[in-house]
Design a protein around this motif. Structure first.
Motif, mmCIF file in Angstrom:
data_model
loop_
_atom_site.group_PDB
_atom_site.id
_atom_site.type_symbol
_atom_site.label_atom_id
_atom_site.label_comp_id
_atom_site.label_asym_id
_atom_site.label_seq_id
_atom_site.Cartn_x
_atom_site.Cartn_y
_atom_site.Cartn_z
ATOM 1 N N TYR B 124 0.799 -1.224 0.000
ATOM 2 C CA TYR B 124 0.000 0.000 0.000
ATOM 3 C C TYR B 124 0.832 1.274 0.000
ATOM 4 O O TYR B 124 0.293 2.355 -0.192
ATOM 5 N N ARG B 138 1.775 9.084 3.808
ATOM 6 C CA ARG B 138 0.383 9.432 4.099
ATOM 7 C C ARG B 138 -0.498 8.620 3.168
ATOM 8 O O ARG B 138 -0.897 9.081 2.115
ATOM 9 N N CYS B 139 -0.747 7.390 3.542
ATOM 10 C CA CYS B 139 -1.554 6.513 2.708
ATOM 11 C C CYS B 139 -2.670 5.929 3.560
ATOM 12 O O CYS B 139 -2.422 5.182 4.499
ATOM 13 N N GLU B 140 -3.861 6.306 3.170
ATOM 14 C CA GLU B 140 -5.044 5.896 3.914
ATOM 15 C C GLU B 140 -5.133 4.371 4.017
ATOM 16 O O GLU B 140 -5.438 3.815 5.064
ATOM 17 N N LYS B 141 -4.831 3.694 2.894
ATOM 18 C CA LYS B 141 -5.006 2.239 2.885
ATOM 19 C C LYS B 141 -3.976 1.535 3.757
ATOM 20 O O LYS B 141 -4.257 0.489 4.313
ATOM 21 N N PHE B 142 -2.785 2.110 3.855
ATOM 22 C CA PHE B 142 -1.761 1.539 4.726
ATOM 23 C C PHE B 142 -2.233 1.644 6.171
ATOM 24 O O PHE B 142 -2.162 0.671 6.935
ATOM 25 N N ARG B 144 -5.279 1.858 7.212
ATOM 26 C CA ARG B 144 -6.413 0.969 7.424
ATOM 27 C C ARG B 144 -5.945 -0.486 7.549
ATOM 28 O O ARG B 144 -6.426 -1.229 8.387
#
Lengths: 217, 154
Positions: B124, B138-142, B144
């Motif tokens: 991710y 800054r990765c939302e999926k990481f 999550r």
């Protein structure tokens, strides 16, 4: 013996005397590609599309343009590969075309059919194809300044290419994220990337469809 | 089973990600975190210099045929730091990114957890078209993915 092949000009045959024209077109089984390799290629495609682009709409348009020729070619490839000779005729009506996209094309590209296909109740000639988790956006987390971008615009381009190639010109196929307000918080949490492809056919397609419908009915 | 925090340090020693999973810890300011990451990076470099150099593999006609590995077998530096209240495990990737997991001292299977975190990072973060290498993550999926993973474990 030296390595120079003892052959004249023209088509060169490998040692087993079989050129690519002798091989079966139906090599779809076990022909899967690495998802990671695609993910890295897609990174480069997006980086390429981002050059000289000022807003999200232009970026989506560029991704769409990248997908379009793939759709044009895939239409012919998938039809010529189909094992059933009756199914290798180009779709001439809207519904068979959309079925072809949702089933055959989707299976070929992503290994599964699309999740839903709907006709717009308000606008004639507008169809919606749903994908709960588009493969292309599987690893994509959008930065805040691009939060309205949907990378499935690339897939929308593929779909547009198929429609155009089959003689169903569209006014554009666009990919939209399904917002929270439409699906509720739970659905959003379950399918964060849920995407709808809006396919809007041109009036002449609808006209023809009506004539064909009368003739056939 | 408690995981306190995760930190990711870039190969140049900058803190690119930090996350606390447990509430009720005394708070560190973001500046403290940066200092911590920088000091750890330095200490790690020193310890890897201290540890004895690995044996240079003897070239025989057999293994001479193989291409040399692009990643030499370097000494690794600090791998685990234990205290009465926490255990800090460090994992350095071949490209020099360091993952630090702070857990309870008796936490089992930190290695598997580390592997899973690395997997999430590879998926991710590295496969995200909008991530620039060496920059803060800054990765939302990481986020999550980590949430789901730590929640399931904890």
């Amino acid at each position: 013996m030296s390595g120079t092949p003892n052959q004249g000009p023209g088509l060169r045959y490998p040692s087993n005397k079989k050129s690519i024209y002798d091989r079966n077109l139906n090599r779809t089984k076990n022909a899967e590609l690495s998802r990671a390799a695609f993910a890295y290629l897609f990174i480069e495609m997006i980086a390429y599309a981002q050059r000289g682009v000022s807003n999200v709409g232009d970026l989506e348009q560029k991704l769409n343009t990248q997908g379009y020729p793939i759709g044009l070619r895939l239409l012919d490839l998938l039809l010529s590969r189909s094992s059933n000779p009756l199914a290798s005729i180009r779709p001439t009506r809207i519904l068979p075309l959309l079925q072809f996209i949702a089933q055959t094309l989707y299976r070929h590209l992503f290994g599964r059919p699309a999740d839903a296909l709907e006709k717009s109740s308000t606008e004639p000639g507008q169809y919606m194809l749903f994908d709960n988790e588009p493969m292309v956006s599987q690893y994509v987390s959008l930065p805040r300044e691009l939060s309205s971008l949907n990378c499935a615009a690339f897939v929308a381009g593929v779909i547009e290419g198929v429609c155009d190639g089959a003689g169903f010109p569209t006014e554009g196929v666009t990919a939209h994220s399904v917002g929270e307000q439409e699906q509720g918080k739970d659905a959003k949490a379950m399918w964060p990337d849920k995407t709808v492809f809006l396919i809007k056919f041109k009036p002449e397609v609808l006209e023809r469809e009506e004539i064909l419908g009368r003739g056939g009915g | 089973m408690v995981v306190f925090a995760l930190m990711i340090i870039s190969k140049s020693g900058g803190l690119i990600y930090n996350r606390e999973f447990h509430t009720g810890l005394s708070k560190l300011t973001s500046n403290d975190y940066l200092i911590l990451a920088g000091s750890f990076h330095g200490m790690h470099a020193i310890t890897s210099q201290l540890s004895p150099a690995p044996r240079i593999p003897y070239i025989t006609p057999q293994n001479n045929m193989l291409a040399p590995s692009p990643f030499p077998n370097r000494p690794t530096g600090i791998e685990v730091m234990e205290s009465s209240h926490f255990r800090l495990q460090c994992f350095q990737t071949q490209t020099g990114t360091k993952f630090l997991l702070v857990t309870e001292p008796q936490q089992p299977n930190v290695d598997t957890m580390m592997k899973k975190v690395y997997e999430l990072y590879a998926d991710y973060v590295m496969k995200n078209p909008f991530y620039t290498v060496e920059m803060p993550i800054r990765c939302e999926k990481f986020d999550r993915g980590l949430d789901g993973f730590i929640k399931v474990r904890g």
